[in-house]
Design a protein around this motif. Structure first.
Motif, short mmCIF file in Angstrom:
data_model
loop_
_atom_site.label_atom_id
_atom_site.label_comp_id
_atom_site.label_asym_id
_atom_site.label_seq_id
_atom_site.Cartn_x
_atom_site.Cartn_y
_atom_site.Cartn_z
N ALA A 170 0.86 -1.19 0.00
CA ALA A 170 0.00 0.00 0.00
C ALA A 170 0.89 1.23 0.00
O ALA A 170 1.71 1.41 0.91
N CYS A 226 3.61 -2.21 -11.92
CA CYS A 226 2.32 -2.90 -11.85
C CYS A 226 2.29 -4.20 -12.64
O CYS A 226 1.46 -5.08 -12.36
N SER A 255 -1.45 -0.96 -4.34
CA SER A 255 -2.62 -0.09 -4.27
C SER A 255 -2.17 1.26 -3.75
O SER A 255 -1.28 1.34 -2.89
N TYR A 266 -3.22 4.91 -1.96
CA TYR A 266 -4.22 5.58 -1.12
C TYR A 266 -3.82 7.04 -0.93
O TYR A 266 -2.64 7.35 -0.81
N PRO A 292 -5.01 0.17 -8.54
CA PRO A 292 -6.17 0.65 -7.77
C PRO A 292 -5.82 1.86 -6.91
O PRO A 292 -4.79 1.88 -6.24
#
Length: 347
Positions: free
Chosen positions: A4, A27, A35, A37, A52
């Motif tokens: 993350a 990726c 991912s 955030y 994502p």
């Protein structure tokens, strides 16, 4: 391996570009699932991240879903610090000289208080990735060499086509029609960037024009300085541009007069666009390029700045070829991603 990456915002900023390039380059690795955030609500939709992406749920973030938490920026670093016991492995990317950066942005008192707070936060990270060897040397007084790693930022070639009727292009063409050499800059405008040096030089060298792409706290002061120096007719304050790198090829020279710099992504972008570069001779810039690739000058020495422009007019094009070769061999995003992949694996 589940990673993350937590950043402050999704916007057209240097650290965000780096994370975007990292995520997009890594990726395709089957062994890693990334991912991203972000903390702030506002999202710049022009930022293309192929993994994502979602807003960080700070109350109910599922730390158990990830093997590695990778943060970039004071707020993401603080978030990880506050939840350190829930994190299996924490990696932080360091982009700046913390005390100098905070002092230029705010003042020395704030820099000392929040600088040491930031250092305390970093002490609880498992690995600190510095974007230059200069930064690693700087932080080695507080952290062990085993904890510190160096990975240079990397970028991909990216420049959009611009209409000939674009305001910036028209401004550059006007300067050229007046026989002026066009100096260009792009970035967040702070005192640390040293742009006041170039405006002072304009009052002494009437054959120069200066195009500034960007915005920031120092913008009003620079505009006032240009007015006081009677050079507003040769200064173009263009404000923030989504894809500033697209304008670089229209400059005669790209200038980076920074007094302090963590990485200076715009310098790499200018080299990528084959533009002759002049820059201050701070340690970090000398780490990235040699005198055969860019032209250096002594910071806050107008005679040195002027001489660098004279030199770059003659040798700049040849140097830009060598500088571009160094970019291809050292500062592309896939090379950066490969290094981060090794850091992730070592975790």
């Amino acid at each position: 391996m589940r990673v993350a990456i937590i950043i402050s915002r999704i916007d057209n900023l240097g650290p965000v570009k780096v994370i975007s390039n990292l995520a997009n380059s890594i990726c395709d690795q089957k062994e890693v699932r990334i991912s991203v955030y972000y903390i702030d609500k506002k999202v710049n939709d022009t930022i293309n991240i192929k993994v994502p992406v979602e807003k960080l749920n700070r109350r109910n973030f599922r730390f158990s879903d990830f093997d590695i938490i990778h943060t970039s920026g004071i707020r993401p670093d603080l978030f990880a610090f506050l939840h350190r016991k829930k994190i299996k492995y924490h990696i932080t990317t360091i982009h700046n000289y913390v005390f100098e950066d905070l002092a230029y942005t705010y003042n020395k008192s704030i820099s000392w208080v929040f600088g040491f707070i930031w250092l305390t936060i970093w002490r609880h990270s498992d690995r600190l990735v510095c974007v230059s060897h200069s930064l690693k040397t700087y932080y080695s007084r507080w952290f062990s060499n085993e904890k510190l790693a160096v990975i240079h930022n990397g970028i991909e070639e990216d420049a959009e086509t611009i209409s000939d009727n674009d305001d910036v292009i028209l401004s550059i063409q006007k300067f050229r029609s007046e026989g002026l050499t066009v100096l260009g800059f792009a970035g967040i405008i702070t005192r640390r960037k040293g742009l006041d040096q170039i405006i002072r030089l304009l009052s002494l060298s009437t054959d120069l024009a200066f195009v500034i792409l960007g915005d920031g706290k120092e913008m009003a002061n620079l505009m006032s300085q240009a007015k006081t120096s009677d050079v507003t007719g040769r200064c173009s304050f263009c404000g923030f541009k989504e894809n500033a790198v697209s304008y670089f090829k229209y400059f005669d020279l790209f200038v980076m007069p920074s007094r302090s710099e963590g990485f200076g992504l715009a310098l790499i972008e200018a080299v990528q666009q084959n533009i002759p570069v002049i820059c201050s001779d701070i340690d970090f810039f000398k780490e990235l390029f040699t005198v055969e690739e860019v032209t250096f000058f002594k910071s806050d020495n107008l005679q040195s700045v002027s001489q660098s422009i004279t030199t770059a007019k003659v040798t700049g094009k040849l140097k830009s070829v060598s500088a571009y070769a160094r970019y291809m061999n050292n500062y592309k995003s896939d090379l950066m991603a490969k290094s981060y992949y090794e850091i992730y694996r070592s975790a």
